[in-house]
Design an enzyme around this catalytic site. Structure first.
Site, PDB file in Angstrom:
ATOM      1  N   ASP A   1      29.431  70.622  52.031  1.00 44.78           N
ATOM      2  CA  ASP A   1      28.461  71.707  52.175  1.00 44.78           C
ATOM      3  C   ASP A   1      28.886  72.922  51.362  1.00 44.78           C
ATOM      4  OD1 ASP A   1      26.167  72.866  53.125  1.00 44.78           O
ATOM      5  OD2 ASP A   1      26.781  72.930  55.216  1.00 44.78           O
ATOM      6  N   ASP A   2      30.112  73.372  51.564  1.00 42.32           N
ATOM      7  CA  ASP A   2      30.626  74.508  50.793  1.00 42.32           C
ATOM      8  C   ASP A   2      30.596  74.217  49.302  1.00 42.32           C
ATOM      9  OD1 ASP A   2      32.488  76.753  52.489  1.00 42.32           O
ATOM     10  OD2 ASP A   2      31.879  74.957  53.569  1.00 42.32           O
TER      11      ASP A   2
END
Length: 654
Positions: free
Chosen positions: A398-399
């Site tokens: 996600d990051d």
């Protein structure tokens, strides 16, 4: 020169020579200036990450476990715990939530360790509430493990988790590689502590016998929560295994212990700690102590320092964060400021953005890093980012997608190699169903959530719509540079279509909740060029408009994880969720709608004098129904992002 792009309300500035700053421009400027002032010298932004009272209570418990009691710190944490007790005496998992017995037991025990009398009104109320729920024996597995270590319940009251698990072959139904990263890092040192029945030093010999309705030694219902046939079968096998434990050869236990020790010490991660998450870091610290690693050993010293770095001090109060979120905060702040920067030239803003993006680029995980993602993707070179300052074994998909999207948005060719590596790594982490998990690929051994140890239901890291949407958002903008990744993007979009709920929303695994999930996917759809008249988009738009509050805002609380009928519903609006909804609607072509106008009005009315907004509620789950978080940055950058995008939608450069 600017031209009007849509019908505007009185928010527009008068187009006269004597320009007067509009309320919209003033709000954006104030929030932007305040946000810029919080950038660290190195270039990053990081905001507090607060959880429920379990984590600060565990900090006090750790000090007494180790007999390393910092009295002034203990006093500050105890002040925090007392201030967060609910009126009925319990401690909830999120603000406004129902009391949670496990959190309440830990908070009560921590306060008693800190010197609070059991006759004090707040302790009496907590105790009465716990007893009304059936007593401390009804606590979850992790709380009962703590109680066993403090000699408050027998070891038969916890699941059988022998360290010999480390020796199981990969084909075995349970194996470390089959569970999520957070489960691995928490469990491995815990195997050692539980196998050797390590007990807390507990120098004052404080007990909590008063929290049990039945003598803990006579209690026979520690596992009443196990209801499924599979769970009961596994429980029977565990009991059989416990009977056979004395027959385990000493050489085998020694070998398994060494393997566990080698596994977690290889991942100690310096000052950022094992897994960069508090529970794993504490377990590792206590296991190092038990195994005889002396206090002056660098590994043990850094393990303790990594825990101390999570503390937040606020006057006479203090709490411990579950982890820190600098990569996530900096990436989202960068996307917000990029939206602001599209309107007018601002040298200070440009310099801050450039500094933040360069810091992010410097944090990209090396291609040769020995991360655990390689278990399922052995040929995949590193190229992602962690959630925390450092966590090379466990980059976050996600990051990584959000950071890559921000780097790509800078249009700086100096980031091209970072972006190529990121795209390859993200694409390589796609699961077989087309979606993406947060840290692992195809981590979908759902039967493991039936084992007695997994009463929290958070043992796995399966693909989710929100993470998948972020990957699609980046890949859609990058795929023209790497056309061979087009099939990856197409499979992701197909996955997202399948994941849409009947009412038009999407579930939010890592943010509260359906508003967050829907924001995530509509941004991905926009980036992928899915037309605004697509039926999937229209259903999502209709859902968002249908849950708007009369005050113009949106709000949803964590009850929606417990009861799906609560999706999108909260008794009050929040600034950060209003930001989600506005950005989502504008991504779907709704900038000129009255709903968007009303949402913008809500944000302008609720901006604080310091330029930010103030949402007291928790903003995201760590694990739905079990563990919740308050990202202190969400009410700072998401409303600004929404207002900046609104301004950009209303005006366009000719």
């Amino acid at each position: 020169m600017l031209r009007e792009a849509t019908a505007i309300s009185n928010l527009e500035p008068p187009l006269t020579a004597s320009y007067v700053e509009s309320p919209l421009d003033a709000a954006i400027r104030q929030a932007k200036d305040r946000l810029l002032s919080l950038q660290h010298m190195e270039g990053y932004w990081v905001f507090e990450l607060e959880a429920d009272c379990t984590i600060p209570a565990e900090y006090i418990l750790m000090m007494h476990f180790m007999d390393e009691i910092d009295e002034p710190l203990q006093t500050k944490i105890a002040n925090y715990l007392r201030a967060h007790q609910s009126a009925d005496g319990s401690y909830p998992l999120f603000q406004g939530g129902a009391g949670d017995i496990s959190c309440t037991v830990k908070a009560y025990y921590a306060l008693k360790l800190a010197g609070d009398s059991i006759d004090a009104p707040h302790m009496k109320k907590a105790r009465e509430w716990i007893l009304a729920q059936g007593g401390a024996a009804r606590s979850n597995v992790f709380t009962r493990i703590m109680l066993a270590m403090f000699e408050q319940i027998p070891w038969r009251g916890i699941p059988f988790i022998p360290v010999e698990i480390m020796l199981l072959p990969k084909w075995f139904p349970f194996h470390l590689d089959k569970v999520s990263y957070w489960s691995r890092t928490v469990m491995v040192p815990l195997f050692i502590l539980c196998s050797y029945k390590v007990t807390a030093r507990n120098p004052s010999r404080i007990h909590v016998r008063e929290l049990f309705t039945v003598d803990p030694q006579k209690e026979r219902h520690y596992f009443d929560h196990v209801k499924t046939p599979l769970g009961k079968t596994i429980l029977a096998l565990e009991r059989f295994g416990r009977m056979l434990e004395p027959l385990i050869p000493k050489a085998m236990r020694k070998k398994a212990t060494q393997k566990a020790f080698d596994w977690f010490t290889a991942r100690l991660n310096g000052v950022d700690g094992l897994g960069a998450i508090f529970p794993a870091m504490v377990n590792a610290y206590e296991a190092l102590d038990f195994l005889g690693v002396p206090p002056d050993d660098e590994r043990r010293r850094l393990a303790r320092e990594s825990i101390e770095r999570l503390l937040v001090f606020q006057g006479d109060s203090a709490y411990c964060q579950p982890c820190v979120s600098p990569i996530w905060d900096t990436a989202l702040t960068s996307l917000t400021l990029q939206e602001v920067a599209r309107h007018t030239a601002d040298l200070q803003l440009d310099a801050a953005l450039n500094k933040g993006l360069k810091w992010l680029a410097s944090k990209q995980i090396d291609k040769d890093a020995p991360g655990d993602w390689r278990v399922n993707r052995p040929g995949l070179e590193g190229g992602g980012w962690a959630f925390q300052f450092g966590n090379d074994y466990y980059p976050d998909v996600d990051d990584s997608a959000v950071v890559a999207h921000a780097l790509l948005g800078s249009e700086d060719p100096g980031f091209d190699e970072n972006l190529r590596r990121a795209a390859n790594w993200i694409a390589g982490m796609q699961s077989s169903n087309g979606g993406f998990g947060a840290f692992d690929a195809d981590n979908t051994y759902f039967y493991l959530n039936s084992i007695p140890f997994a009463d929290h239901g958070a043992l796995l890291d399966p693909p989710t719509a929100d993470v998948s949407a972020r990957c699609a958002m980046f890949l859609a903008k990058w795929v023209s540079r790497q056309p061979e990744l087009r099939p990856v993007l197409d499979r992701t979009i197909a996955y997202l279509r399948r994941e849409q709920e009947a009412d038009g929303s999407w579930f939010g695994r890592w943010g509260t909740n359906y508003i967050y999930g829907t924001w995530s996917v509509l941004l991905a759809y926009e980036a992928a060029g899915i037309p605004n008249d697509d039926p999937s988009v229209r259903r999502a738009v209709a859902w968002l408009k249908g849950i708007q509050h009369e005050d113009g805002g949106w709000g949803e609380d964590n009850f929606s994880y417990h009861d799906p009928s609560c999706r999108g519903r909260f008794h009050t609006s929040t600034a950060f969720q209003t930001g989600f909804a506005l950005i989502a609607l504008m991504a779907a072509g709704e900038a000129g709608s009255p709903e968007v106008q009303a949402g913008v009005d809500y944000l302008l009315k609720h901006q604080q004098p310091d330029g930010f907004w103030n949402d007291e509620c928790f903003t995201a789950p760590g694990f739905p129904r079990v563990f919740y978080l308050k990202y202190h940055g969400y009410d700072k950058f998401f409303p600004l992002w929404a207002l900046a995008r609104y301004r950009n939608e209303r005006y366009a450069t000719v």
